[in-house]
Design a protein around this motif. Structure first.
Motif, short mmCIF file in Angstrom:
data_model
loop_
_atom_site.label_atom_id
_atom_site.label_comp_id
_atom_site.label_asym_id
_atom_site.label_seq_id
_atom_site.Cartn_x
_atom_site.Cartn_y
_atom_site.Cartn_z
N ILE A 269 0.85 -1.19 0.00
CA ILE A 269 0.00 0.00 0.00
C ILE A 269 0.88 1.24 0.00
N PHE A 270 0.58 2.15 -0.92
CA PHE A 270 1.26 3.44 -1.00
C PHE A 270 0.21 4.53 -0.74
N ARG A 271 0.59 5.50 0.08
CA ARG A 271 -0.35 6.57 0.45
C ARG A 271 0.13 7.90 -0.13
N PHE A 272 -0.82 8.61 -0.79
CA PHE A 272 -0.55 9.92 -1.38
C PHE A 272 -1.46 10.96 -0.73
N ARG A 273 -0.96 12.17 -0.69
CA ARG A 273 -1.72 13.26 -0.05
C ARG A 273 -2.06 14.32 -1.09
N PHE A 274 -3.33 14.77 -1.08
CA PHE A 274 -3.80 15.80 -1.99
C PHE A 274 -4.52 16.89 -1.21
N ASP A 275 -4.28 18.14 -1.57
CA ASP A 275 -5.09 19.23 -1.01
C ASP A 275 -6.51 19.10 -1.53
N ASN A 276 -7.47 19.43 -0.66
CA ASN A 276 -8.88 19.23 -1.02
C ASN A 276 -9.73 20.37 -0.47
N PRO A 277 -9.39 21.61 -0.85
CA PRO A 277 -10.09 22.76 -0.25
C PRO A 277 -11.57 22.84 -0.58
N ASP A 278 -11.97 22.33 -1.74
CA ASP A 278 -13.38 22.42 -2.16
C ASP A 278 -14.17 21.15 -1.83
N ARG A 279 -13.56 20.24 -1.07
CA ARG A 279 -14.22 18.97 -0.69
C ARG A 279 -14.68 18.19 -1.92
N GLU A 280 -13.92 18.28 -2.98
CA GLU A 280 -14.29 17.58 -4.22
C GLU A 280 -14.08 16.08 -4.08
N ILE A 281 -13.15 15.70 -3.22
CA ILE A 281 -12.87 14.28 -2.98
C ILE A 281 -13.40 13.92 -1.60
N LEU A 282 -14.13 12.83 -1.53
CA LEU A 282 -14.70 12.37 -0.26
C LEU A 282 -14.16 11.00 0.09
N PRO A 283 -14.02 10.71 1.37
CA PRO A 283 -13.51 9.39 1.77
C PRO A 283 -14.35 8.26 1.18
N GLY A 284 -13.66 7.24 0.69
CA GLY A 284 -14.33 6.09 0.12
C GLY A 284 -14.45 6.13 -1.39
N GLN A 285 -14.18 7.28 -2.02
CA GLN A 285 -14.30 7.38 -3.47
C GLN A 285 -13.25 6.51 -4.17
N PHE A 286 -13.64 5.94 -5.30
CA PHE A 286 -12.72 5.18 -6.14
C PHE A 286 -12.06 6.14 -7.11
N LEU A 287 -10.72 6.16 -7.13
CA LEU A 287 -9.96 7.09 -7.94
C LEU A 287 -8.81 6.37 -8.62
N ARG A 288 -8.16 7.06 -9.54
CA ARG A 288 -6.96 6.53 -10.18
C ARG A 288 -5.83 7.54 -10.03
N VAL A 289 -4.67 7.03 -9.66
CA VAL A 289 -3.51 7.89 -9.44
C VAL A 289 -2.50 7.64 -10.55
N ASP A 290 -2.13 8.71 -11.26
CA ASP A 290 -1.11 8.64 -12.31
C ASP A 290 0.22 9.10 -11.70
N ILE A 291 1.22 8.24 -11.78
CA ILE A 291 2.51 8.52 -11.16
C ILE A 291 3.59 8.47 -12.23
N THR A 292 4.28 9.58 -12.43
CA THR A 292 5.42 9.62 -13.34
C THR A 292 6.68 9.39 -12.52
N LEU A 293 7.31 8.23 -12.74
CA LEU A 293 8.44 7.83 -11.92
C LEU A 293 9.76 8.41 -12.42
N GLY A 294 9.85 8.72 -13.70
CA GLY A 294 11.10 9.23 -14.27
C GLY A 294 11.03 9.20 -15.78
N GLU A 295 12.18 9.05 -16.40
CA GLU A 295 12.25 9.02 -17.86
C GLU A 295 13.01 7.78 -18.31
N THR A 296 12.59 7.25 -19.45
CA THR A 296 13.25 6.08 -20.02
C THR A 296 13.59 6.35 -21.48
N PRO A 297 14.80 5.98 -21.93
CA PRO A 297 15.14 6.16 -23.35
C PRO A 297 14.36 5.17 -24.20
N ALA A 298 13.64 5.66 -25.19
CA ALA A 298 12.82 4.79 -26.03
C ALA A 298 12.48 5.52 -27.32
#
Length: 403
Positions: A269-298
């Motif tokens: 389990i990895f935990r991420f923190r997001f600011d939520n001033p407008d209460r747009e995200i509520l506990p229990g919501q299903f979401l997707r997290v996009d994580i850019t880890l770095g760059e790869t030559p391709a």
């Protein structure tokens, strides 16, 4: 111009445009090479990203329970509002606790008087010691003072406890957050530390999103970093996809990485923190997290230039010395409208983008440079340049016959 003449004129222009566009393939069987549109492949450093499903978790959440028994006399807050630390939520009838506090304070006053009297007696006996007052009498006075002081300490402790219980008749919020509806009403009898909560206070700004990743994939990424095929960035680029598919405006930060692996799912389990001033995200919501880890030559190979066989093999055609060669590609994901290819093609080779219909390996081809837009639309380089020149050419006015 007459209507029919105008239609014939348009048809002639369209036919001429098709004939003049070498990016469009000629049908095989004409005896000559097939015209194909090509682009030159370039090696680039491509962002390496992963998308993981997750659930929103409250930053802080606490159940509110009474610490003393009594009858609810007042519900102070409005449900759904934000409360601060220390705000009063409920009040319990405090008459009994006020009386206990008053009795405890009286006991303290009596004990203080006893200590004062014992101190006076001891001082008098010590001054008269050896002149009619024995050493035993002085010692007894000291014992009496010590007992009075002990009684005073006990009385003060009882008073402090009575004060604490009286203060607990006002049930306060221990955190800042949104307070839920009350599970009790005025007049309800509650007990100390009961099982059922009176209400719940939840802090959702900021908010956590927990995602799970397989330990195997984590190890694969570590191996790529050690092998030098993945250059990690200084910071993770973390974004969030909402349930609607829209991208959340606030970026995220990693709070903690996986410290253990589940024995049933093989994930961490990895935990991420997001600011939520407008209460747009509520506990229990299903979401997707996009994580850019770095760059790869391709090498980025546009998806429209490839085909995938039934067994999953990804292939594309490369123009080499006037002949079409079919290559098997090794891809590690998708970036924009292209495959991220790490094997199968090389930097500087000519990828066949257009004229793929009925094209087979070994066929003779005539290459024409083309371009591809971000939307995946292919056009001739010459045609695109001509369009840009036309757009940049200033408009001229045609004088009328009278001018």
């Amino acid at each position: 111009m007459r209507p029919f003449a105008h239609l014939f004129h348009v048809a002639a222009l369209v036919a001429a445009g098709w004939a003049a566009s070498p990016a469009l393939a000629q049908m095989p069987g004409g005896g000559g090479p097939t015209n194909v549109g090509v682009i030159e492949l370039d090696e680039a450093r491509v962002p390496y990203s992963v998308t993981l499903p997750g659930r929103a978790v409250a930053f802080e959440e606490t159940d509110i329970r009474p610490r003393v028994a009594g009858v609810i006399s007042e519900i102070v807050y409005e449900p759904g509002t934000e409360v601060e630390v220390g705000d009063v939520l409920f009040r319990i009838e405090g008459d009994t606790f006020a009386a206990d506090l008053a009795a405890a304070e009286a006991t303290v006053a009596s004990a203080e008087a006893s200590v004062s009297a014992a101190e006076t007696t001891l001082a008098r006996y010590e001054s008269l010691s050896g002149t009619g007052v024995t050493a035993e009498t002085v010692e007894n006075a000291r014992v009496t003072l010590a007992q009075a002081e002990a009684t005073l300490s006990s009385a003060r402790a009882a008073r402090d406890l009575a004060q604490l219980n009286f203060d607990r008749t006002e049930i306060r919020s221990p955190i800042t957050g949104i307070v839920d509806i009350a599970n009790v009403s005025v007049g309800a009898l509650v007990t100390a530390n009961q099982t059922n909560a009176l209400t719940t206070v939840t802090r959702i700004d900021p908010i956590y999103v927990d995602v799970q990743e397989s330990s195997r994939r984590v190890q694969t990424i570590r191996d790529r970093v050690e092998a030098g095929t993945l250059a990690p960035g200084e910071n993770l680029d973390v974004s969030l996809q909402l349930e609607t598919g829209n991208t959340y405006a606030m970026p995220g930060t990693l709070v903690t990485g996986g410290t253990s692996v589940s024995t049933t799912t093989g994930t961490s389990i990895f935990r991420f923190r997001f600011d939520n001033p407008d209460r747009e995200i509520l506990p229990g919501q299903f979401l997707r997290v996009d994580i850019t880890l770095g760059e790869t030559p391709a090498i980025l190979v546009p998806q429209r230039a490839t085909s995938r066989a039934a067994d999953g093999t990804l292939t594309a055609f490369i123009a080499v010395d006037g002949v079409a060669e079919e290559r098997t590609l090794t891809e590690t994901g998708v970036y924009q409208n292209a495959w991220i290819v790490t094997d199968g093609v090389s930097d500087g080779e000519m990828l066949i983008m257009d004229g793929l219909t009925n094209l087979s390996a070994g066929a003779e081809v005539q290459t024409v440079p083309v371009t591809i837009s971000e939307d995946g639309v292919v056009s001739d380089v010459a045609t695109a340049d001509a369009s840009e020149d036309t757009a940049e050419e200033p408009a001229t006015e045609t004088p009328d016959e009278d001018g």
